[in-house]
Design a protein around this motif. Structure first.
Motif, PDB file in Angstrom:
ATOM      1  N   TYR A  17       0.841  -1.202   0.000  1.00 44.09           N
ATOM      2  CA  TYR A  17       0.000   0.000   0.000  1.00 44.09           C
ATOM      3  C   TYR A  17       0.872   1.247   0.000  1.00 44.09           C
ATOM      4  O   TYR A  17       0.655   2.182  -0.770  1.00 44.09           O
ATOM      5  CB  TYR A  17      -0.929   0.001   1.215  1.00 44.09           C
ATOM      6  CG  TYR A  17      -1.601   1.332   1.436  1.00 44.09           C
ATOM      7  CD1 TYR A  17      -2.696   1.709   0.668  1.00 44.09           C
ATOM      8  CD2 TYR A  17      -1.134   2.225   2.389  1.00 44.09           C
ATOM      9  CE1 TYR A  17      -3.307   2.938   0.845  1.00 44.09           C
ATOM     10  CE2 TYR A  17      -1.736   3.450   2.579  1.00 44.09           C
ATOM     11  CZ  TYR A  17      -2.813   3.800   1.800  1.00 44.09           C
ATOM     12  OH  TYR A  17      -3.413   5.021   1.976  1.00 44.09           O
ATOM     13  N   TRP A  18       1.871   1.276   0.859  1.00 40.38           N
ATOM     14  CA  TRP A  18       2.765   2.432   0.919  1.00 40.38           C
ATOM     15  C   TRP A  18       3.460   2.654  -0.424  1.00 40.38           C
ATOM     16  O   TRP A  18       3.535   3.778  -0.915  1.00 40.38           O
ATOM     17  CB  TRP A  18       3.813   2.221   2.020  1.00 40.38           C
ATOM     18  CG  TRP A  18       4.810   3.329   2.062  1.00 40.38           C
ATOM     19  CD1 TRP A  18       4.703   4.524   2.712  1.00 40.38           C
ATOM     20  CD2 TRP A  18       6.075   3.366   1.384  1.00 40.38           C
ATOM     21  NE1 TRP A  18       5.811   5.300   2.487  1.00 40.38           N
ATOM     22  CE2 TRP A  18       6.669   4.609   1.671  1.00 40.38           C
ATOM     23  CE3 TRP A  18       6.762   2.475   0.572  1.00 40.38           C
ATOM     24  CZ2 TRP A  18       7.916   4.978   1.178  1.00 40.38           C
ATOM     25  CZ3 TRP A  18       8.003   2.844   0.080  1.00 40.38           C
ATOM     26  CH2 TRP A  18       8.569   4.072   0.379  1.00 40.38           C
ATOM     27  N   ALA A  19       3.965   1.582  -1.048  1.00 42.69           N
ATOM     28  CA  ALA A  19       4.682   1.710  -2.314  1.00 42.69           C
ATOM     29  C   ALA A  19       3.758   2.234  -3.421  1.00 42.69           C
ATOM     30  O   ALA A  19       4.122   3.146  -4.173  1.00 42.69           O
ATOM     31  CB  ALA A  19       5.272   0.361  -2.717  1.00 42.69           C
ATOM     32  N   VAL A  20       2.565   1.679  -3.526  1.00 38.72           N
ATOM     33  CA  VAL A  20       1.627   2.101  -4.576  1.00 38.72           C
ATOM     34  C   VAL A  20       1.158   3.530  -4.329  1.00 38.72           C
ATOM     35  O   VAL A  20       1.071   4.337  -5.256  1.00 38.72           O
ATOM     36  CB  VAL A  20       0.436   1.121  -4.670  1.00 38.72           C
ATOM     37  CG1 VAL A  20      -0.648   1.663  -5.585  1.00 38.72           C
ATOM     38  CG2 VAL A  20       0.907  -0.238  -5.148  1.00 38.72           C
ATOM     39  N   THR A  21       0.888   3.878  -3.105  1.00 37.02           N
ATOM     40  CA  THR A  21       0.461   5.238  -2.778  1.00 37.02           C
ATOM     41  C   THR A  21       1.544   6.246  -3.126  1.00 37.02           C
ATOM     42  O   THR A  21       1.274   7.299  -3.687  1.00 37.02           O
ATOM     43  CB  THR A  21       0.096   5.352  -1.283  1.00 37.02           C
ATOM     44  OG1 THR A  21      -0.920   4.404  -0.983  1.00 37.02           O
ATOM     45  CG2 THR A  21      -0.407   6.736  -0.942  1.00 37.02           C
ATOM     46  N   THR A  22       2.770   5.903  -2.820  1.00 35.59           N
ATOM     47  CA  THR A  22       3.886   6.790  -3.118  1.00 35.59           C
ATOM     48  C   THR A  22       4.103   6.914  -4.622  1.00 35.59           C
ATOM     49  O   THR A  22       4.251   8.027  -5.153  1.00 35.59           O
ATOM     50  CB  THR A  22       5.168   6.268  -2.443  1.00 35.59           C
ATOM     51  OG1 THR A  22       4.938   6.202  -1.034  1.00 35.59           O
ATOM     52  CG2 THR A  22       6.331   7.202  -2.720  1.00 35.59           C
ATOM     53  N   MET A  23       4.095   5.792  -5.333  1.00 30.18           N
ATOM     54  CA  MET A  23       4.348   5.819  -6.779  1.00 30.18           C
ATOM     55  C   MET A  23       3.209   6.485  -7.551  1.00 30.18           C
ATOM     56  O   MET A  23       3.445   7.125  -8.571  1.00 30.18           O
ATOM     57  CB  MET A  23       4.549   4.401  -7.311  1.00 30.18           C
ATOM     58  CG  MET A  23       5.868   3.812  -6.911  1.00 30.18           C
ATOM     59  SD  MET A  23       6.227   2.231  -7.695  1.00 30.18           S
ATOM     60  CE  MET A  23       4.719   1.350  -7.610  1.00 30.18           C
ATOM     61  N   GLY A  27      -0.756  10.276  -2.437  1.00 29.75           N
ATOM     62  CA  GLY A  27      -0.428  10.881  -1.152  1.00 29.75           C
ATOM     63  C   GLY A  27      -1.113  10.133  -0.027  1.00 29.75           C
ATOM     64  O   GLY A  27      -1.921   9.238  -0.244  1.00 29.75           O
ATOM     65  N   PHE A  28      -0.812  10.525   1.177  1.00 28.92           N
ATOM     66  CA  PHE A  28      -1.327   9.812   2.332  1.00 28.92           C
ATOM     67  C   PHE A  28      -2.499  10.537   2.980  1.00 28.92           C
ATOM     68  O   PHE A  28      -3.293   9.938   3.650  1.00 28.92           O
ATOM     69  CB  PHE A  28      -0.204   9.540   3.332  1.00 28.92           C
ATOM     70  CG  PHE A  28       0.831   8.628   2.757  1.00 28.92           C
ATOM     71  CD1 PHE A  28       0.629   7.262   2.774  1.00 28.92           C
ATOM     72  CD2 PHE A  28       1.963   9.116   2.155  1.00 28.92           C
ATOM     73  CE1 PHE A  28       1.555   6.396   2.215  1.00 28.92           C
ATOM     74  CE2 PHE A  28       2.904   8.272   1.603  1.00 28.92           C
ATOM     75  CZ  PHE A  28       2.701   6.907   1.632  1.00 28.92           C
ATOM     76  N   GLY A  29      -2.616  11.812   2.776  1.00 34.60           N
ATOM     77  CA  GLY A  29      -3.788  12.591   3.144  1.00 34.60           C
ATOM     78  C   GLY A  29      -4.363  12.387   4.528  1.00 34.60           C
ATOM     79  O   GLY A  29      -3.833  11.672   5.352  1.00 34.60           O
ATOM     80  N   ALA A  42      -7.860  -0.142  -1.273  1.00 31.03           N
ATOM     81  CA  ALA A  42      -7.304   1.140  -1.726  1.00 31.03           C
ATOM     82  C   ALA A  42      -6.152   0.907  -2.703  1.00 31.03           C
ATOM     83  O   ALA A  42      -6.031   1.609  -3.713  1.00 31.03           O
ATOM     84  CB  ALA A  42      -6.835   1.965  -0.535  1.00 31.03           C
ATOM     85  N   THR A  43      -5.321  -0.079  -2.428  1.00 28.63           N
ATOM     86  CA  THR A  43      -4.199  -0.395  -3.315  1.00 28.63           C
ATOM     87  C   THR A  43      -4.707  -0.837  -4.680  1.00 28.63           C
ATOM     88  O   THR A  43      -4.222  -0.368  -5.719  1.00 28.63           O
ATOM     89  CB  THR A  43      -3.317  -1.497  -2.691  1.00 28.63           C
ATOM     90  OG1 THR A  43      -2.831  -1.041  -1.431  1.00 28.63           O
ATOM     91  CG2 THR A  43      -2.156  -1.840  -3.596  1.00 28.63           C
ATOM     92  N   VAL A  44      -5.681  -1.734  -4.694  1.00 28.02           N
ATOM     93  CA  VAL A  44      -6.248  -2.203  -5.965  1.00 28.02           C
ATOM     94  C   VAL A  44      -6.871  -1.045  -6.727  1.00 28.02           C
ATOM     95  O   VAL A  44      -6.678  -0.903  -7.944  1.00 28.02           O
ATOM     96  CB  VAL A  44      -7.277  -3.328  -5.715  1.00 28.02           C
ATOM     97  CG1 VAL A  44      -8.069  -3.632  -6.974  1.00 28.02           C
ATOM     98  CG2 VAL A  44      -6.582  -4.575  -5.206  1.00 28.02           C
ATOM     99  N   MET A  45      -7.599  -0.185  -6.035  1.00 34.24           N
ATOM    100  CA  MET A  45      -8.240   0.954  -6.697  1.00 34.24           C
ATOM    101  C   MET A  45      -7.197   1.906  -7.282  1.00 34.24           C
ATOM    102  O   MET A  45      -7.380   2.437  -8.388  1.00 34.24           O
ATOM    103  CB  MET A  45      -9.167   1.694  -5.732  1.00 34.24           C
ATOM    104  CG  MET A  45     -10.350   0.856  -5.265  1.00 34.24           C
ATOM    105  SD  MET A  45     -11.315   0.150  -6.614  1.00 34.24           S
ATOM    106  CE  MET A  45     -12.003   1.601  -7.335  1.00 34.24           C
ATOM    107  N   MET A  46      -6.099   2.141  -6.575  1.00 34.12           N
ATOM    108  CA  MET A  46      -5.046   3.003  -7.107  1.00 34.12           C
ATOM    109  C   MET A  46      -4.392   2.371  -8.337  1.00 34.12           C
ATOM    110  O   MET A  46      -4.093   3.068  -9.312  1.00 34.12           O
ATOM    111  CB  MET A  46      -3.994   3.303  -6.034  1.00 34.12           C
ATOM    112  CG  MET A  46      -4.443   4.336  -5.026  1.00 34.12           C
ATOM    113  SD  MET A  46      -3.129   4.758  -3.870  1.00 34.12           S
ATOM    114  CE  MET A  46      -3.218   3.383  -2.735  1.00 34.12           C
ATOM    115  N   LEU A  47      -4.186   1.055  -8.300  1.00 35.90           N
ATOM    116  CA  LEU A  47      -3.605   0.373  -9.457  1.00 35.90           C
ATOM    117  C   LEU A  47      -4.538   0.446 -10.666  1.00 35.90           C
ATOM    118  O   LEU A  47      -4.095   0.689 -11.796  1.00 35.90           O
ATOM    119  CB  LEU A  47      -3.283  -1.084  -9.112  1.00 35.90           C
ATOM    120  CG  LEU A  47      -2.111  -1.289  -8.151  1.00 35.90           C
ATOM    121  CD1 LEU A  47      -2.025  -2.747  -7.726  1.00 35.90           C
ATOM    122  CD2 LEU A  47      -0.809  -0.833  -8.785  1.00 35.90           C
TER     123      LEU A  47
END
Length: 119
Positions: A17-23, A27-29, A42-47
């Motif tokens: 999660y941290w890696a995908v959010t950063t890339m 942001g962490f908001g 959240a990770t899947v949705m960001m991908l």
């Protein structure tokens, strides 16, 4: 909480999660996932969002490249047709009219291919 209560998969989900959010520069908001399930979703949705954005940008780039190639092809064929008219001693006034006509067709009617017009 103590680390002994965490499953090792929790650490992997949090790290991913941290890696995908950063890339993804999301942001962490202020609002962030509170547990491992929320982090995974959240990770899947960001991908998915990144994949859709990539498709959009690559489609726009392909469209721009096609337009550029089409224009370059038109310019080449226009030059060829003007040279042909000069070699055949077509009057300059008629050359200008033909050139303007071909440019008009190119700019205003994408359905007509310049190949068909010149041949």
């Amino acid at each position: 909480r103590n680390n002994e209560y965490y499953d090792m998969s929790d650490f992997y989900v949090a790290s991913f999660y941290w890696a995908v959010t950063t890339m993804s520069t999301v942001g962490f908001g202020d609002i962030r996932p509170q547990n491992e399930t929320e982090r995974a979703v959240a990770t899947v949705m960001m991908l998915v969002a990144n994949a859709l954005f990539t498709v959009l940008v690559s489609s726009l780039a392909a469209m721009a490249q096609q337009a550029s190639e089409r224009r370059a092809n038109f310019r080449y064929k226009l030059t060829e047709s003007l040279q042909f008219m000069r070699r055949r001693f077509v009057p300059l006034e008629l050359q200008v009219k033909v050139k303007r006509y071909l440019e008009y067709i190119f700019e205003n009617d994408s359905a007509i291919r310049i190949d068909e017009t010149l041949m």
